[in-house]
Write a protein that holds these residues in place. Structure first.
Motif, PDB file in Angstrom:
ATOM      1  N   HIS A  61      31.616  34.220 -30.829  1.00 60.04           N
ATOM      2  CA  HIS A  61      32.088  33.660 -29.709  1.00 60.04           C
ATOM      3  C   HIS A  61      31.159  33.527 -28.418  1.00 60.04           C
ATOM      4  CE1 HIS A  61      35.486  32.380 -27.122  1.00 60.04           C
ATOM      5  NE2 HIS A  61      35.029  33.529 -26.239  1.00 60.04           N
ATOM      6  N   LEU A  62      30.753  34.716 -28.048  1.00 62.39           N
ATOM      7  CA  LEU A  62      29.902  34.794 -26.944  1.00 62.39           C
ATOM      8  C   LEU A  62      28.351  34.031 -27.076  1.00 62.39           C
ATOM      9  CD1 LEU A  62      30.416  38.433 -25.771  1.00 62.39           C
ATOM     10  CD2 LEU A  62      31.538  36.640 -24.854  1.00 62.39           C
ATOM     11  N   GLY A  63      28.187  33.780 -28.528  1.00 62.66           N
ATOM     12  CA  GLY A  63      26.805  33.024 -28.681  1.00 62.66           C
ATOM     13  C   GLY A  63      27.011  31.632 -28.249  1.00 62.66           C
ATOM     14  N   ARG A  64      27.926  31.153 -27.875  1.00 59.56           N
ATOM     15  CA  ARG A  64      28.248  29.830 -27.702  1.00 59.56           C
ATOM     16  C   ARG A  64      27.722  29.587 -26.116  1.00 59.56           C
ATOM     17  NH1 ARG A  64      34.501  29.278 -29.457  1.00 59.56           N
ATOM     18  NH2 ARG A  64      34.185  29.372 -31.517  1.00 59.56           N
ATOM     19  N   LYS A  65      27.683  30.690 -25.281  1.00 57.74           N
ATOM     20  CA  LYS A  65      27.368  30.549 -24.019  1.00 57.74           C
ATOM     21  C   LYS A  65      25.932  31.171 -23.581  1.00 57.74           C
ATOM     22  CE  LYS A  65      31.618  29.368 -22.036  1.00 57.74           C
ATOM     23  NZ  LYS A  65      32.048  28.775 -20.709  1.00 57.74           N
ATOM     24  N   ILE A  66      25.910  32.388 -24.529  1.00 55.88           N
ATOM     25  CA  ILE A  66      24.406  33.224 -24.070  1.00 55.88           C
ATOM     26  C   ILE A  66      23.866  33.522 -25.444  1.00 55.88           C
ATOM     27  CG2 ILE A  66      25.622  34.331 -22.231  1.00 55.88           C
ATOM     28  CD1 ILE A  66      26.183  36.981 -24.315  1.00 55.88           C
ATOM     29  N   LYS A  67      22.517  34.276 -25.235  1.00 56.30           N
ATOM     30  CA  LYS A  67      21.548  34.336 -26.584  1.00 56.30           C
ATOM     31  C   LYS A  67      22.396  35.519 -27.360  1.00 56.30           C
ATOM     32  CE  LYS A  67      17.027  34.921 -28.175  1.00 56.30           C
ATOM     33  NZ  LYS A  67      17.091  36.163 -28.998  1.00 56.30           N
ATOM     34  N   ALA A  68      22.694  35.286 -28.809  1.00 59.13           N
ATOM     35  CA  ALA A  68      23.238  36.242 -29.568  1.00 59.13           C
ATOM     36  C   ALA A  68      22.536  36.225 -30.771  1.00 59.13           C
ATOM     37  CB  ALA A  68      24.860  35.929 -29.640  1.00 59.13           C
ATOM     38  N   ASP A  69      22.289  37.099 -31.059  1.00 60.07           N
ATOM     39  CA  ASP A  69      21.428  37.488 -32.415  1.00 60.07           C
ATOM     40  C   ASP A  69      22.403  38.698 -33.218  1.00 60.07           C
ATOM     41  OD1 ASP A  69      19.008  35.792 -32.210  1.00 60.07           O
ATOM     42  OD2 ASP A  69      18.569  37.255 -30.719  1.00 60.07           O
ATOM     43  N   TYR A  70      22.666  38.379 -34.570  1.00 60.34           N
ATOM     44  CA  TYR A  70      23.465  39.372 -35.275  1.00 60.34           C
ATOM     45  C   TYR A  70      23.423  39.186 -36.826  1.00 60.34           C
ATOM     46  CZ  TYR A  70      26.912  35.475 -35.452  1.00 60.34           C
ATOM     47  OH  TYR A  70      27.670  34.159 -35.583  1.00 60.34           O
ATOM     48  N   THR A  71      23.625  40.335 -37.292  1.00 62.45           N
ATOM     49  CA  THR A  71      23.885  40.391 -38.775  1.00 62.45           C
ATOM     50  C   THR A  71      25.395  40.744 -39.035  1.00 62.45           C
ATOM     51  OG1 THR A  71      23.135  42.730 -38.794  1.00 62.45           O
ATOM     52  CG2 THR A  71      21.392  41.119 -39.020  1.00 62.45           C
ATOM     53  N   ASP A  72      25.434  41.149 -40.246  1.00 58.34           N
ATOM     54  CA  ASP A  72      26.858  42.116 -40.639  1.00 58.34           C
ATOM     55  C   ASP A  72      27.000  43.138 -40.020  1.00 58.34           C
ATOM     56  OD1 ASP A  72      27.688  39.850 -42.099  1.00 58.34           O
ATOM     57  OD2 ASP A  72      26.820  40.700 -44.191  1.00 58.34           O
ATOM     58  N   LEU A 118      23.451  40.761 -27.705  1.00 57.78           N
ATOM     59  CA  LEU A 118      23.867  39.791 -26.725  1.00 57.78           C
ATOM     60  C   LEU A 118      23.016  39.888 -25.357  1.00 57.78           C
ATOM     61  CD1 LEU A 118      27.572  40.812 -27.518  1.00 57.78           C
ATOM     62  CD2 LEU A 118      26.373  38.335 -28.191  1.00 57.78           C
ATOM     63  N   THR A 119      22.365  38.889 -25.048  1.00 54.49           N
ATOM     64  CA  THR A 119      21.410  38.980 -23.776  1.00 54.49           C
ATOM     65  C   THR A 119      22.136  37.958 -22.847  1.00 54.49           C
ATOM     66  OG1 THR A 119      19.597  38.886 -25.380  1.00 54.49           O
ATOM     67  CG2 THR A 119      19.525  38.441 -23.103  1.00 54.49           C
ATOM     68  N   PHE A 120      22.807  38.837 -21.843  1.00 57.21           N
ATOM     69  CA  PHE A 120      23.450  38.280 -20.647  1.00 57.21           C
ATOM     70  C   PHE A 120      22.512  38.128 -19.274  1.00 57.21           C
ATOM     71  CE2 PHE A 120      26.495  40.610 -23.025  1.00 57.21           C
ATOM     72  CZ  PHE A 120      27.818  39.814 -22.905  1.00 57.21           C
ATOM     73  N   ASP A 121      22.517  37.361 -18.524  1.00 54.08           N
ATOM     74  CA  ASP A 121      21.921  37.524 -17.215  1.00 54.08           C
ATOM     75  C   ASP A 121      21.785  38.653 -16.438  1.00 54.08           C
ATOM     76  OD1 ASP A 121      21.288  34.529 -17.744  1.00 54.08           O
ATOM     77  OD2 ASP A 121      22.869  34.040 -16.355  1.00 54.08           O
ATOM     78  N   ALA A 122      22.928  39.327 -16.634  1.00 51.95           N
ATOM     79  CA  ALA A 122      23.082  40.779 -16.069  1.00 51.95           C
ATOM     80  C   ALA A 122      22.787  41.729 -16.777  1.00 51.95           C
ATOM     81  CB  ALA A 122      24.873  40.838 -15.756  1.00 51.95           C
ATOM     82  N   LEU A 163      22.271  43.687 -21.065  1.00 48.42           N
ATOM     83  CA  LEU A 163      22.231  43.420 -22.702  1.00 48.42           C
ATOM     84  C   LEU A 163      23.428  44.143 -23.140  1.00 48.42           C
ATOM     85  CD1 LEU A 163      20.235  42.553 -24.798  1.00 48.42           C
ATOM     86  CD2 LEU A 163      19.433  44.958 -25.002  1.00 48.42           C
ATOM     87  N   GLY A 164      24.028  43.422 -24.169  1.00 48.66           N
ATOM     88  CA  GLY A 164      25.061  44.228 -24.932  1.00 48.66           C
ATOM     89  C   GLY A 164      24.612  44.243 -26.620  1.00 48.66           C
ATOM     90  N   GLN A 165      24.822  45.637 -27.087  1.00 44.92           N
ATOM     91  CA  GLN A 165      24.633  45.754 -28.546  1.00 44.92           C
ATOM     92  C   GLN A 165      25.804  46.276 -29.171  1.00 44.92           C
ATOM     93  OE1 GLN A 165      21.419  48.501 -27.592  1.00 44.92           O
ATOM     94  NE2 GLN A 165      20.171  47.333 -28.583  1.00 44.92           N
ATOM     95  N   VAL A 166      26.138  45.697 -30.149  1.00 39.83           N
ATOM     96  CA  VAL A 166      27.146  46.069 -31.191  1.00 39.83           C
ATOM     97  C   VAL A 166      26.721  46.381 -32.485  1.00 39.83           C
ATOM     98  CG1 VAL A 166      29.416  45.066 -31.934  1.00 39.83           C
ATOM     99  CG2 VAL A 166      28.420  44.082 -29.926  1.00 39.83           C
ATOM    100  N   THR A 167      27.474  47.455 -32.878  1.00 39.61           N
ATOM    101  CA  THR A 167      27.084  48.225 -34.229  1.00 39.61           C
ATOM    102  C   THR A 167      28.392  48.437 -34.981  1.00 39.61           C
ATOM    103  OG1 THR A 167      25.196  49.168 -33.251  1.00 39.61           O
ATOM    104  CG2 THR A 167      25.959  50.140 -35.418  1.00 39.61           C
TER     105      THR A 167
END
Length: 95
Positions: free
Chosen positions: A22-33, A38-42, A44-48
């Motif tokens: 969802h967020l990758g539609r507007k910002i850079k998002a790289d992910y696996t399972d 997620l790279t924001f202008d503000a 970095l977000g990381q999800v595990t």
């Protein structure tokens, strides 16, 4: 600056993919399972995703930008997980 939130869920991989796609539609998002960045202008977000748990990490150069990353990650995940009652509570790990 950095903050972390851990969210208990029976479907961590599903929420990781949904959040990153969802967020990758507007910002850079790289992910696996199991991991996403997620790279924001503000900042970095990381999800595990681990069994029974989704961990969110937010990092930024200042408190204002950190709050932006926390808000976007938390608000979207809580929206997606409303039916499952997901709640994101951030804990800042650095001053």
């Amino acid at each position: 600056m950095e903050s972390i939130a851990t969210v208990a869920t029976d479907r961590p991989e599903r929420y990781l993919k949904q959040l990153c796609a969802h967020l990758g539609r507007k910002i850079k998002a790289d992910y696996t399972d199991t991991e996403g960045t997620l790279t924001f202008d503000a900042g970095l977000g990381q999800v595990t995703a681990t069994p029974g748990m989704l961990t969110l990490r937010a990092s930024a150069d200042n408190p204002e930008n950190l709050a932006v990353v926390e808000d976007v990650l938390g608000r979207h995940l809580e929206g997606f997980g409303q039916r499952d009652g997901l709640q994101v509570v951030w804990e800042r790990t650095t001053a």
